[in-house]
Design an enzyme around this catalytic site. Structure first.
Site, PDB file in Angstrom:
ATOM      1  N   HIS A 102     -82.661  17.169   4.525  1.00 28.85           N
ATOM      2  CA  HIS A 102     -83.793  17.550   5.461  1.00 28.85           C
ATOM      3  C   HIS A 102     -83.662  17.350   6.966  1.00 28.85           C
ATOM      4  O   HIS A 102     -83.262  16.221   7.111  1.00 28.85           O
ATOM      5  CB  HIS A 102     -85.396  17.575   4.832  1.00 28.85           C
ATOM      6  CG  HIS A 102     -86.208  18.181   5.245  1.00 28.85           C
ATOM      7  ND1 HIS A 102     -86.788  18.445   6.488  1.00 28.85           N
ATOM      8  CD2 HIS A 102     -86.746  19.548   4.809  1.00 28.85           C
ATOM      9  CE1 HIS A 102     -87.695  19.528   6.508  1.00 28.85           C
ATOM     10  NE2 HIS A 102     -87.602  19.995   5.449  1.00 28.85           N
ATOM     11  N   ASP A 130     -86.974  22.571  -2.466  1.00 24.39           N
ATOM     12  CA  ASP A 130     -86.310  23.364  -3.075  1.00 24.39           C
ATOM     13  C   ASP A 130     -85.771  23.019  -4.367  1.00 24.39           C
ATOM     14  O   ASP A 130     -85.154  23.648  -5.178  1.00 24.39           O
ATOM     15  CB  ASP A 130     -85.235  24.204  -2.336  1.00 24.39           C
ATOM     16  CG  ASP A 130     -85.858  24.802  -0.998  1.00 24.39           C
ATOM     17  OD1 ASP A 130     -85.624  24.375   0.231  1.00 24.39           O
ATOM     18  OD2 ASP A 130     -86.669  25.931  -1.487  1.00 24.39           O
TER      19      ASP A 130
HETATM   20  C1  SDX Z   1     -86.018  24.052   3.845  1.00 26.48           C
HETATM   21  O1  SDX Z   1     -87.084  22.591   8.287  1.00 26.48           O
HETATM   22  C2  SDX Z   1     -87.816  22.876   7.262  1.00 26.48           C
HETATM   23  O2  SDX Z   1     -89.015  22.432   7.319  1.00 26.48           O
HETATM   24  C3  SDX Z   1     -87.427  23.647   6.134  1.00 26.48           C
HETATM   25  C4  SDX Z   1     -88.071  23.519   4.985  1.00 26.48           C
HETATM   26  C5  SDX Z   1     -89.519  24.395   5.040  1.00 26.48           C
HETATM   27  O3  SDX Z   1     -90.512  24.411   4.489  1.00 26.48           O
HETATM   28  O4  SDX Z   1     -89.641  25.321   6.029  1.00 26.48           O
HETATM   29  O5  SDX Z   1     -88.415  22.387   4.488  1.00 26.48           O
HETATM   30  C6  SDX Z   1     -87.341  24.506   3.898  1.00 26.48           C
HETATM   31  O6  SDX Z   1     -85.375  24.829   4.399  1.00 26.48           O
HETATM   32  C7  SDX Z   1     -85.547  22.761   2.960  1.00 26.48           C
HETATM   33  C8  SDX Z   1     -84.035  22.451   3.087  1.00 26.48           C
HETATM   34  C9  SDX Z   1     -83.167  23.384   2.341  1.00 26.48           C
HETATM   35  N1  SDX Z   1     -81.679  23.325   2.321  1.00 26.48           N
HETATM   36  C10 SDX Z   1     -81.188  22.762   1.370  1.00 26.48           C
HETATM   37  O7  SDX Z   1     -81.460  21.999   0.456  1.00 26.48           O
HETATM   38  C11 SDX Z   1     -79.747  22.713   1.642  1.00 26.48           C
HETATM   39  C12 SDX Z   1     -78.819  21.541   1.599  1.00 26.48           C
HETATM   40  N2  SDX Z   1     -79.377  20.566   2.761  1.00 26.48           N
HETATM   41  C13 SDX Z   1     -78.679  20.888   3.927  1.00 26.48           C
HETATM   42  O8  SDX Z   1     -77.826  21.989   4.072  1.00 26.48           O
HETATM   43  C14 SDX Z   1     -78.966  19.924   4.992  1.00 26.48           C
HETATM   44  O9  SDX Z   1     -79.717  18.787   4.539  1.00 26.48           O
HETATM   45  C15 SDX Z   1     -80.177  20.445   5.942  1.00 26.48           C
HETATM   46  C16 SDX Z   1     -79.713  21.902   6.470  1.00 26.48           C
HETATM   47  C17 SDX Z   1     -81.168  20.950   5.027  1.00 26.48           C
HETATM   48  C18 SDX Z   1     -80.442  19.552   6.948  1.00 26.48           C
HETATM   49  O10 SDX Z   1     -79.268  19.313   7.846  1.00 26.48           O
HETATM   50  P1  SDX Z   1     -79.467  18.753   9.186  1.00 26.48           P
HETATM   51  O11 SDX Z   1     -80.604  17.744   9.273  1.00 26.48           O
HETATM   52  O12 SDX Z   1     -79.452  19.803  10.081  1.00 26.48           O
HETATM   53  O13 SDX Z   1     -78.258  17.844   9.232  1.00 26.48           O
HETATM   54  P2  SDX Z   1     -76.931  17.916   8.902  1.00 26.48           P
HETATM   55  O14 SDX Z   1     -76.845  19.194   8.207  1.00 26.48           O
HETATM   56  O15 SDX Z   1     -75.941  17.774  10.080  1.00 26.48           O
HETATM   57  O16 SDX Z   1     -76.611  16.544   7.812  1.00 26.48           O
HETATM   58  C19 SDX Z   1     -76.581  15.220   8.354  1.00 26.48           C
HETATM   59  C20 SDX Z   1     -75.483  14.679   7.340  1.00 26.48           C
HETATM   60  C21 SDX Z   1     -74.065  15.311   7.629  1.00 26.48           C
HETATM   61  O17 SDX Z   1     -73.088  14.266   7.326  1.00 26.48           O
HETATM   62  P3  SDX Z   1     -72.479  13.656   8.659  1.00 26.48           P
HETATM   63  O18 SDX Z   1     -71.918  14.945   9.324  1.00 26.48           O
HETATM   64  O19 SDX Z   1     -73.512  12.735   9.478  1.00 26.48           O
HETATM   65  O20 SDX Z   1     -71.239  12.978   8.183  1.00 26.48           O
HETATM   66  O21 SDX Z   1     -75.870  14.496   6.192  1.00 26.48           O
HETATM   67  C22 SDX Z   1     -75.065  15.151   5.258  1.00 26.48           C
HETATM   68  C23 SDX Z   1     -74.164  15.933   6.298  1.00 26.48           C
HETATM   69  O22 SDX Z   1     -72.856  16.272   5.686  1.00 26.48           O
HETATM   70  N3  SDX Z   1     -75.773  16.088   4.435  1.00 26.48           N
HETATM   71  C24 SDX Z   1     -75.603  16.475   2.991  1.00 26.48           C
HETATM   72  C25 SDX Z   1     -76.403  17.213   2.479  1.00 26.48           C
HETATM   73  N4  SDX Z   1     -77.252  17.548   3.676  1.00 26.48           N
HETATM   74  C26 SDX Z   1     -77.146  16.786   4.876  1.00 26.48           C
HETATM   75  N5  SDX Z   1     -74.444  15.858   2.278  1.00 26.48           N
HETATM   76  C27 SDX Z   1     -74.589  16.383   1.099  1.00 26.48           C
HETATM   77  N6  SDX Z   1     -75.396  17.419   0.555  1.00 26.48           N
HETATM   78  C28 SDX Z   1     -76.438  17.560   1.354  1.00 26.48           C
HETATM   79  N7  SDX Z   1     -77.516  18.388   0.979  1.00 26.48           N
END
Ligand code: SDX
Length: 430
Positions: free
Chosen positions: A307, A365
């Site tokens: 998140h 989720d």
């Molecule tokens: C919702 O914003 C909100 O409030 C949203 C929400 C709401 O109520 O409105 O809470 C609803 O959207 C919840 C999130 C649902 N999405 C997912 O479950 C999809 C999987 N999650 C990822 O796509 C990700 O965690 C995000 C998009 C949710 C958040 O990503 P960020 O904070 O923008 O950061 P990032 O994607 O750059 O991740 C930081 C690091 C990265 O590694 P590095 O580049 O630092 O080496 O963490 C890793 C990412 O590769 N990472 C993950 C991961 N999520 C982040 N690695 C593996 N699996 C994951 N799920």
């Protein structure tokens, strides 16, 4: 907000004082409203990881502590003691209602649940296999073609009517999208049912027999609505605010929010998470997917984990996990293989150093899809349910923005790295 401190910015031997504002909770903010005018520079923050885009009094999140407050009330207490329409009142008006206020509000919502009969024709223009989110974007946007008496955003009464209409009609539209996709007739709302039972009946009733919603499933449905109601300035809420800042009508703004929510990184994650659990299939395949999630060369991510704000457990996921156990126990599917995979995946991931280092915890989720599937919804209906739940948050944030006399159109700038000035070259000279 209290203006007590200033921040000093120094570069190119020049120093600028920037005002700071202190919130009632959360980090101080540095006000850069006048920075470009004073210093001739922009700030740069793609994805808005460190940017406050507005002042709000609706929802507060402390991502490190795993705290979510709606108008100061913690989400676990609201999920346990309140119900969705009471939370809608709280988000819209700022205080918990008295019994009389709640009765009046619920009556107003109940009496707006039907949609204009001609809107049925919109559905017939879609293919039956259209994703229900595509249908909802289209039909919600089309509400502005039917409810002209609640599109003048300068009129507080019309803003109020549009809010009630959206909260009341989104479940009806979502249920119609579902019925259309499975070739069953639309089911009209009933005024003698509560909000969640009405939605379950509009989705699962058929003309051939009576349908009685199970009170435990209705309670679980209502809790899912509550857990998704609002979440500060997330991507879809920011979309609604940006659309609203141009003066677009409320129905068009909510349609924009629905479109943004659809993405798998946001509200589409509940569908993507369940599809991922099905692809994993059994607990012995979990290590393979954990490895893929860690592999920088592999775009795969664990859906339902991570998140932007929560760097601790998403408090909604905790409540959702309890609800999952209740619903699956009621339905006699407590041994649901997907739930077993989910629980084992959660256990392994939370013990894994990579996920601990990246602070990746299950989010809202992760468990919602398991409950919704157990209740009989196809995965394609998971995000429409998220959208109908979040409508109150979107419209509450929209109303707050429109009522702000200091409001102005949102118009970010950029870091331009493209071609600088050059003259046109005729084709024969290229
Ligand atoms: C919702 O914003 C909100 O409030 C949203 C929400 C709401 O109520 O409105 O809470 C609803 O959207 C919840 C999130 C649902 N999405 C997912 O479950 C999809 C999987 N999650 C990822 O796509 C990700 O965690 C995000 C998009 C949710 C958040 O990503 P960020 O904070 O923008 O950061 P990032 O994607 O750059 O991740 C930081 C690091 C990265 O590694 P590095 O580049 O630092 O080496 O963490 C890793 C990412 O590769 N990472 C993950 C991961 N999520 C982040 N690695 C593996 N699996 C994951 N799920």
């Amino acid at each position: 907000m209290a203006d007590s401190k200033t921040a000093t910015l120094t570069f190119d031997n020049k120093t600028f004082e920037l005002p700071m504002h202190s919130p009632s909770a959360g980090p101080d903010v540095i006000d850069i409203t006048k920075l470009y005018g004073q210093a001739g520079v922009f700030t740069h923050d793609p994805g808005f990881t460190s940017t406050s885009a507005c002042e709000s009094t609706i929802t507060y999140i402390d991502g490190d502590a795993g705290v979510l407050l709606h108008r100061g009330y913690p989400i676990d207490q609201l999920a346990g003691k309140s119900h969705y329409l009471e939370v809608c009142y709280l988000l819209l008006y700022g205080e918990l209602p008295t019994a009389a206020q709640l009765e009046d509000f619920e009556a107003r919502v109940t009496n707006h649940t039907m949609v204009h009969e001609q809107m049925h024709n919109f559905f017939r223009g879609f293919r039956r296999d259209a994703h229900p989110m595509a249908t909802m974007v289209g039909v919600v946007g089309a509400m502005s073609a039917f409810y002209h008496d609640s599109t003048d955003i300068s009129d507080p009464w019309q803003r109020e009517v549009a809010s009630i209409r959206l909260i009341a009609k989104l479940p009806t539209i979502a249920a119609m999208a579902y019925k259309y996709s499975i070739g069953q007739p639309f089911v009209y709302p009933r005024n003698d049912l509560d909000y969640a039972s009405n939605f379950l009946r509009m989705c699962f009733a058929v003309p051939a027999e009576e349908y009685q919603p199970d009170p435990i499933l209705s309670r679980a449905m209502d809790r899912i609505f509550t857990l998704h109601a609002d979440h500060e300035q997330n991507a879809s809420t920011s979309t609604v605010r940006l659309a609203g800042s141009s003066g677009a009508n409320p129905f068009a703004c909510i349609a924009a929010g629905i479109a943004c929510l659809w993405g798998p990184a946001h509200g589409g994650a509940n569908q993507a998470c369940l599809e991922m659990l099905k692809e994993i299939g059994s607990v012995d395949r979990i290590p393979e997917f954990i490895a893929r999630a860690k592999d920088k060369e592999d775009p795969f991510r664990l859906m339902g984990f991570g998140h932007r704000v929560y760097k601790n457990f998403d408090p909604r996921a905790k409540v959702m996990k309890q609800s999952a156990d209740e619903v699956l126990d009621l339905l006699g599917v407590e041994n649901n293989p997907l739930l077993q995979v989910a629980k084992e995946l959660e256990r392994i991931a939370l013990e894994d150093a990579y996920f601990a280092e990246k602070k990746l915890f299950p989010n809202v989720d992760f468990y919602s899809g398991i409950i919704l599937e157990a209740m009989g919804f196809p995965t394609s209906m998971f995000t429409p349910i998220f959208a109908l739940s979040r409508t109150v948050g979107w419209i509450s944030q929209w109303k707050e923005m429109i009522a702000d006399p200091k409001g102005k159109i949102g118009r970010p700038r950029q870091l331009y790295t493209g071609a600088t000035y050059r003259d046109y070259v005729d084709i024969e000279n290229r």
